[in-house]
Design a protein around this motif. Structure first.
Motif, mmCIF file in Angstrom:
data_model
loop_
_atom_site.group_PDB
_atom_site.id
_atom_site.type_symbol
_atom_site.label_atom_id
_atom_site.label_comp_id
_atom_site.label_asym_id
_atom_site.label_seq_id
_atom_site.Cartn_x
_atom_site.Cartn_y
_atom_site.Cartn_z
ATOM 1 N N ALA A 55 145.609 -1.126 1.107
ATOM 2 C CA ALA A 55 144.637 -0.230 0.481
ATOM 3 C C ALA A 55 145.317 1.045 -0.001
ATOM 4 O O ALA A 55 145.075 1.514 -1.128
ATOM 5 N N ILE A 70 147.360 0.347 -3.144
ATOM 6 C CA ILE A 70 146.529 0.224 -4.344
ATOM 7 C C ILE A 70 146.079 1.603 -4.811
ATOM 8 O O ILE A 70 146.168 1.951 -5.991
ATOM 9 N N LEU A 71 145.626 2.430 -3.848
ATOM 10 C CA LEU A 71 145.152 3.775 -4.196
ATOM 11 C C LEU A 71 146.268 4.598 -4.824
ATOM 12 O O LEU A 71 146.064 5.286 -5.830
ATOM 13 N N VAL A 126 146.844 3.329 -8.402
ATOM 14 C CA VAL A 126 145.786 3.736 -9.333
ATOM 15 C C VAL A 126 145.869 5.232 -9.604
ATOM 16 O O VAL A 126 145.728 5.685 -10.737
ATOM 17 N N ASN A 127 146.154 6.005 -8.551
ATOM 18 C CA ASN A 127 146.245 7.449 -8.720
ATOM 19 C C ASN A 127 147.378 7.824 -9.662
ATOM 20 O O ASN A 127 147.227 8.683 -10.535
ATOM 21 N N VAL A 176 148.535 6.148 -12.057
ATOM 22 C CA VAL A 176 148.191 5.792 -13.438
ATOM 23 C C VAL A 176 147.167 6.761 -14.010
ATOM 24 O O VAL A 176 147.267 7.212 -15.146
ATOM 25 N N THR A 177 146.139 7.100 -13.172
ATOM 26 C CA THR A 177 145.013 7.852 -13.728
ATOM 27 C C THR A 177 145.217 9.362 -13.695
ATOM 28 O O THR A 177 144.657 10.063 -14.529
ATOM 29 N N LYS A 228 146.275 11.212 -16.872
ATOM 30 C CA LYS A 228 145.210 11.101 -17.875
ATOM 31 C C LYS A 228 144.075 12.066 -17.581
ATOM 32 O O LYS A 228 143.544 12.723 -18.484
ATOM 33 N N ILE A 229 143.720 12.144 -16.286
ATOM 34 C CA ILE A 229 142.635 13.049 -15.897
ATOM 35 C C ILE A 229 143.055 14.489 -16.168
ATOM 36 O O ILE A 229 142.276 15.297 -16.676
ATOM 37 N N LEU A 240 142.857 15.294 -19.883
ATOM 38 C CA LEU A 240 141.460 15.425 -20.285
ATOM 39 C C LEU A 240 140.923 16.785 -19.886
ATOM 40 O O LEU A 240 140.231 17.450 -20.658
ATOM 41 N N ALA A 258 138.412 2.364 -0.189
ATOM 42 C CA ALA A 258 139.477 2.228 -1.181
ATOM 43 C C ALA A 258 138.894 1.794 -2.516
ATOM 44 O O ALA A 258 139.226 2.341 -3.570
ATOM 45 N N VAL A 273 138.986 3.812 -6.102
ATOM 46 C CA VAL A 273 139.571 3.230 -7.320
ATOM 47 C C VAL A 273 138.587 3.346 -8.477
ATOM 48 O O VAL A 273 138.935 3.768 -9.586
ATOM 49 N N MET A 329 138.414 7.028 -9.672
ATOM 50 C CA MET A 329 139.569 7.503 -10.447
ATOM 51 C C MET A 329 139.641 6.822 -11.813
ATOM 52 O O MET A 329 139.917 7.465 -12.827
ATOM 53 N N ALA A 375 139.376 8.665 -15.571
ATOM 54 C CA ALA A 375 140.464 8.635 -16.536
ATOM 55 C C ALA A 375 140.056 7.942 -17.837
ATOM 56 O O ALA A 375 140.442 8.376 -18.913
#
Lengths: 186, 197
Positions: A18, A21-22, A25-26, A28-29, A32-33, A36, B77, B81, B84, B88
């Motif tokens: 978990a 994965i977090l 994802v973090n 990647v995003t 971008k965040i 923005l 989790a 996801v 986030m 984005a």
């Protein structure tokens, strides 16, 4: 013994997956965040005081304000800043534009997670528009004897916004006064 | 056919809000207006469907004595996801639903259905259960919010429905109004059920 160890290991495996994965994802995003948010900050600054260049002045580690000068005439048009203060359930970030006499031109709530239906109404035009033209002394809610009409059921939210603006305007004023004094002394 | 009955049971017979009384705390907080109720309902439904599917897929590899902490890790989790990714790639949707997402992590509907249903049934039925429970929660939220918004603000979905002379009952959109409304609705549901029995 072996049984409990086994349970611990299984739980750990789930947590590691978990977390992995977090983290992915973090990564990647997040950029971008951030872009923005930065784009939006530039846009709202432009909305508050149009046609200006902004020069950043860092006041504290977590706070800086911008001096707005007209793009053509280089004349001082005012200041913008983003204040933040804890409201009822979240930190409220408010962007404000000031004219050269430190009167509020307009404000915009950038970020908040207040109670939906009550404090979250602070983003509404009917609440934010009343800040226009106020001097820092007038940034006090009606419950404390000032002219700012607080949101029904959300005095704490309203008070946090008004007082955060007031405090930061005073800080900016003090900073500019200090700089002027230094210039005179030199 | 069981697929459909798993969906429809969530609407009335096993409505998560009025009958199972799951996830009422974040729900009471957001049912101040119909638009919030719909936003929360949509977010809950989405997370519920996905978490039910995941839980039902992993149910055989999870030892039963530590299932609850594992469900919590999986759900938390997953919700992060979603949060986030939405921030984005769908910033506008995130602005509208963003405040509801953290509330879902602590929403017991999700954990309750994982424990009571998805951990015992196959993926297809868990999907149906997720859809049904999500829609049931949305329905219940919308009913509570309709009553509170009309009484407390004189509007429905932001449109004025009460005459201008109506003085809004502020208490309806404050916390006590939520308890009163939910209490009366649950009493009404019980009364209807008793009559039928």
């Amino acid at each position: 013994m072996k049984y409990y160890l086994q349970l611990g290991v299984i739980l750990m495996v789930f947590c590691v997956i978990a977390t992995g994965i977090l983290a992915y994802v973090n990564s990647v995003t997040e950029p971008k965040i951030e872009t923005l948010k930065a784009e939006e900050a530039v846009k709202s600054r432009e909305e508050l005081i149009p046609g200006c260049d902004f020069e950043e002045v860092k006041l504290r580690d977590d706070f800086s304000y911008f001096i707005a000068t007209d793009r053509e005439t280089k004349e001082l048009k005012g200041y913008t800043f983003t204040s933040q203060k804890k409201g009822y359930g979240s930190t409220i970030k408010t962007m404000a534009g000031l004219d050269p006499e430190f009167r509020v031109i307009g404000i915009k709530i950038i970020d908040q997670s207040e109670t939906p239906g009550l404090g979250a109404n602070c983003t509404k035009e009917s609440f934010t528009s009343q800040f226009a033209g106020k001097t820092p002394e007038q940034l006090v809610v009606d419950k404390d004897g000032g002219p700012i009409k607080s949101l029904s059921g959300a005095t704490i939210t309203s008070r946090a916004i008004a007082s955060s603006l007031k405090e930061e305007i005073e800080a900016i004023k003090a900073d500019l006064d200090k700089k002027q004094e230094q210039e005179v002394a030199e | 056919m069981r697929f459909f009955s798993e969906i429809t049971k969530g609407l009335i017979k096993e409505n998560p809000m009025f009958v199972l009384v799951l996830g009422t705390c974040p729900t009471l907080a957001v049912s101040t207006s119909v638009i919030n109720a719909l936003g929360m309902g949509a977010a809950v439904t989405f997370v519920l469907i996905c978490s039910n599917i995941i839980i039902s897929l992993i149910k055989n590899i999870v030892p039963s004595s530590i299932r609850i902490p594992i469900y919590i890790v999986v759900i938390a989790a997953f919700v992060s996801v979603v949060d986030m990714t939405m921030a984005a790639f769908l910033p506008d949707l995130h602005k509208a639903l963003g405040i509801f997402i953290p509330l879902i992590v602590v929403n017991c509907i999700i954990l309750g259905r994982a424990e009571a249903f998805a951990s015992k049934n196959n993926v297809l039925y868990s999907l149906a259960d997720g859809i049904g429970m999500g829609l049931g929660a949305t329905l219940a939220l919308t009913i509570v919010a309709t009553i509170r918004e009309i009484l407390g603000s004189g509007t429905w979905l932001g449109i004025r429905v009460m005459p201008n002379s109506y003085e809004p009952m502020l208490v309806a959109i404050l916390a006590p109004g939520a308890f009163f409304t939910l209490g009366f609705l649950m009493a009404l549901m019980n009364r209807l059920k008793e009559k039928r029995a």
